[in-house]
Design a protein around this motif. Sequence first.
Motif, mmCIF file in Angstrom:
data_model
loop_
_atom_site.group_PDB
_atom_site.id
_atom_site.type_symbol
_atom_site.label_atom_id
_atom_site.label_comp_id
_atom_site.label_asym_id
_atom_site.label_seq_id
_atom_site.Cartn_x
_atom_site.Cartn_y
_atom_site.Cartn_z
ATOM 1 N N PHE A 198 -5.363 3.014 -5.133
ATOM 2 C CA PHE A 198 -6.361 2.041 -4.831
ATOM 3 C C PHE A 198 -7.861 2.767 -5.077
ATOM 4 O O PHE A 198 -8.927 1.964 -4.389
ATOM 5 C CB PHE A 198 -6.171 1.451 -3.416
ATOM 6 C CG PHE A 198 -5.042 0.882 -3.152
ATOM 7 C CD1 PHE A 198 -5.055 -0.419 -3.170
ATOM 8 C CD2 PHE A 198 -3.832 1.352 -2.905
ATOM 9 C CE1 PHE A 198 -3.559 -1.287 -3.194
ATOM 10 C CE2 PHE A 198 -2.564 0.802 -3.068
ATOM 11 C CZ PHE A 198 -2.440 -0.561 -3.013
ATOM 12 N N GLY A 199 -8.142 3.576 -5.493
ATOM 13 C CA GLY A 199 -9.360 4.474 -6.063
ATOM 14 C C GLY A 199 -9.603 5.280 -4.683
ATOM 15 O O GLY A 199 -10.825 5.409 -4.819
ATOM 16 N N GLY A 200 -9.084 5.838 -3.786
ATOM 17 C CA GLY A 200 -9.123 6.621 -2.793
ATOM 18 C C GLY A 200 -9.121 5.949 -1.271
ATOM 19 O O GLY A 200 -8.818 4.575 -1.183
ATOM 20 N N GLU A 201 -9.055 6.697 -0.161
ATOM 21 C CA GLU A 201 -8.715 6.012 1.132
ATOM 22 C C GLU A 201 -9.688 5.249 1.389
ATOM 23 O O GLU A 201 -9.278 3.939 1.929
ATOM 24 C CB GLU A 201 -8.703 7.433 1.976
ATOM 25 C CG GLU A 201 -7.702 8.390 1.784
ATOM 26 C CD GLU A 201 -7.772 9.662 2.698
ATOM 27 O OE1 GLU A 201 -6.771 10.345 2.834
ATOM 28 O OE2 GLU A 201 -8.875 9.643 3.405
ATOM 29 N N HIS A 224 -4.799 7.224 -4.098
ATOM 30 C CA HIS A 224 -5.298 7.584 -5.360
ATOM 31 C C HIS A 224 -5.056 6.088 -6.086
ATOM 32 O O HIS A 224 -5.866 5.657 -7.040
ATOM 33 C CB HIS A 224 -4.926 8.590 -5.970
ATOM 34 C CG HIS A 224 -3.492 8.536 -6.557
ATOM 35 N ND1 HIS A 224 -2.520 8.736 -5.600
ATOM 36 C CD2 HIS A 224 -2.853 8.204 -7.801
ATOM 37 C CE1 HIS A 224 -1.282 8.557 -6.351
ATOM 38 N NE2 HIS A 224 -1.602 8.135 -7.492
ATOM 39 N N GLN A 246 -11.627 3.024 -0.262
ATOM 40 C CA GLN A 246 -11.377 1.689 -1.036
ATOM 41 C C GLN A 246 -9.980 1.160 -0.557
ATOM 42 O O GLN A 246 -10.123 -0.009 -0.263
ATOM 43 C CB GLN A 246 -11.182 2.124 -2.534
ATOM 44 C CG GLN A 246 -12.522 2.496 -3.191
ATOM 45 C CD GLN A 246 -12.922 3.925 -2.935
ATOM 46 O OE1 GLN A 246 -12.335 4.582 -2.242
ATOM 47 N NE2 GLN A 246 -14.002 4.403 -3.456
ATOM 48 N N MET A 247 -8.962 1.945 -0.158
ATOM 49 C CA MET A 247 -7.761 1.444 0.253
ATOM 50 C C MET A 247 -8.044 0.637 1.701
ATOM 51 O O MET A 247 -7.530 -0.468 1.852
ATOM 52 C CB MET A 247 -6.711 2.305 0.437
ATOM 53 C CG MET A 247 -5.580 1.961 1.074
ATOM 54 S SD MET A 247 -3.933 3.219 1.607
ATOM 55 C CE MET A 247 -3.512 3.254 -0.046
ATOM 56 N N ASP A 297 -9.826 -2.604 1.299
ATOM 57 C CA ASP A 297 -9.089 -3.728 0.702
ATOM 58 C C ASP A 297 -8.146 -4.127 1.913
ATOM 59 O O ASP A 297 -7.811 -5.381 1.868
ATOM 60 C CB ASP A 297 -8.145 -2.921 -0.446
ATOM 61 C CG ASP A 297 -7.492 -4.181 -1.071
ATOM 62 O OD1 ASP A 297 -7.913 -4.884 -1.826
ATOM 63 O OD2 ASP A 297 -6.108 -4.194 -1.070
ATOM 64 N N TYR A 312 0.762 -1.236 -0.180
ATOM 65 C CA TYR A 312 -0.067 -0.132 -0.137
ATOM 66 C C TYR A 312 0.751 1.248 -0.032
ATOM 67 O O TYR A 312 0.377 2.244 -0.614
ATOM 68 C CB TYR A 312 -1.023 0.042 1.035
ATOM 69 C CG TYR A 312 -1.818 -1.066 1.070
ATOM 70 C CD1 TYR A 312 -3.176 -1.058 0.395
ATOM 71 C CD2 TYR A 312 -1.797 -2.316 2.129
ATOM 72 C CE1 TYR A 312 -4.096 -2.301 0.357
ATOM 73 C CE2 TYR A 312 -2.566 -3.349 2.093
ATOM 74 C CZ TYR A 312 -3.702 -3.332 1.137
ATOM 75 O OH TYR A 312 -4.726 -4.319 1.259
#
Length: 492
Positions: A119-122, A117, A124-125, A128, A96
Amino acid sequence: MFDGLQRRVVSIWFPRLASDRVLRLRPIAGPFVLTLREANAERLHCLNQAAERQGLHRGMSFADARAFCPDLQSRPADLQAEARFLHVLRRWATRYCPWVGLEGCDGLVLDITGSAHLFGGESQMLADMRQGLGRAGVAARLGLGDTRGAAWALARHGEGCAAPGAPQAALADLPVAALRLDPDLVTGLQRLGLRRIADLDATPRAPLARRFGPAPLLRLDQALGRQPEEITPLAEPPHYGVRMTLPEPIGLCDDVMAGVSRLLDQLCAKLAHHETGARSLCLTLRRVDQEARTVELRLAQPLRDAARILPLFDRGVAAVEAGYGIDQLRLEAVQVERLPARQITHMEGRDDSQLDDLITRIGTRIGLENVQRFLPADSHIPERGFLISPAAYSRPEGSWSAPRPRPLVLFPPEPIAGDGPRPPARFRWRRMALSVARLCGPERIAPEWWLSDDNWRRGLRDYWQVQTHQGRRLWMFYTPQAPGWFVQGEFA
């Protein structure tokens, strides 16, 4: 480092790290705990959810826990294994962001500034992260904030995220324990009615500092972003490996050894820089047909002297079938140990380098564990007065001491015919008729009552040194509690 970007930090807390490590390998249904011995008492170190639902908690006496929960299952804790597991999780978290550090013994801290970004934003991170840890069977709580202190507080006292630039709003209702303070400081602040972070932030600073010192205000300012706090990532351990790609294939043993010599010079220089020595080496020879041959070398002692290591590869390299030629050599120190530099003076002791090299040469043929030496042991029992240890993993000791002479050869007690507490004047042993010429004794030896030994079931032994007319010097003993005579050794 990230100009123009708002710093963002993630804290990952593993509330059941130790028990999750065990249960993910061997699932156990029902309450389960890990115990740790503290102050001569077994206490609960880590619990699973089923045990927590029974009212058990960390630090509780194991005896009390068994009284509350009779079907409780337990295992002893392994702190070293837990530390290794946390390091494995740290390496996983580097997917990450590159800045990952340890947060105590049960957490991680990640500086994700500029990487969310990907991972598509905080959100979404974080999702994941939860999904990956969930698949691995590891319970985790995550906190996200502008500072390390804010992320720590949110992970452990109200899992959630703080909006960028607004840590006060997210932390205001959290308890003062969320500021990473000592329990005594937390108790003192609560007695004054300062139970929330908002209460502490609204209190005049000067009286607070005079009474409790700088720690509460420093932690408060770090959590709210008024004081900087760095995240120090763990450095990756050095890799002790070197490689050489050849423009033309080689096949002669001398050519391969010349290449190994060059690789050893580079590897030993790296070992010396980190003050380590190689204990196990692996030489990989890649052939032109893409097949590889390996030569393993286990050393009796950690080394970083290329001149001493190179001849030890002779036998292994000579046994390699080169085929159509070797075009790549790779040398790696698989196992290393600390080998700090030492001062060389004119008062140097004995040099054991030749003996160590001999042990290595023999060990490559029969195994290092099969080259053994005798070491003294603290026991008055004859057969327990020594230990047998691999020579490569022990050092000789010169503290051999015996209050009375001991035979050079010891063997299991062999019975002979005889009556009375004195050795018989004539007896037969190993088909030989012997007669006593001289006696010395007795020396009474009692069994070690704290150890169970079937050979000492007859109890006390009275040992005698017996010189026979036939030239045999025997070590014999008499057992008064169960009368009988035995021969156990022979002097040189």
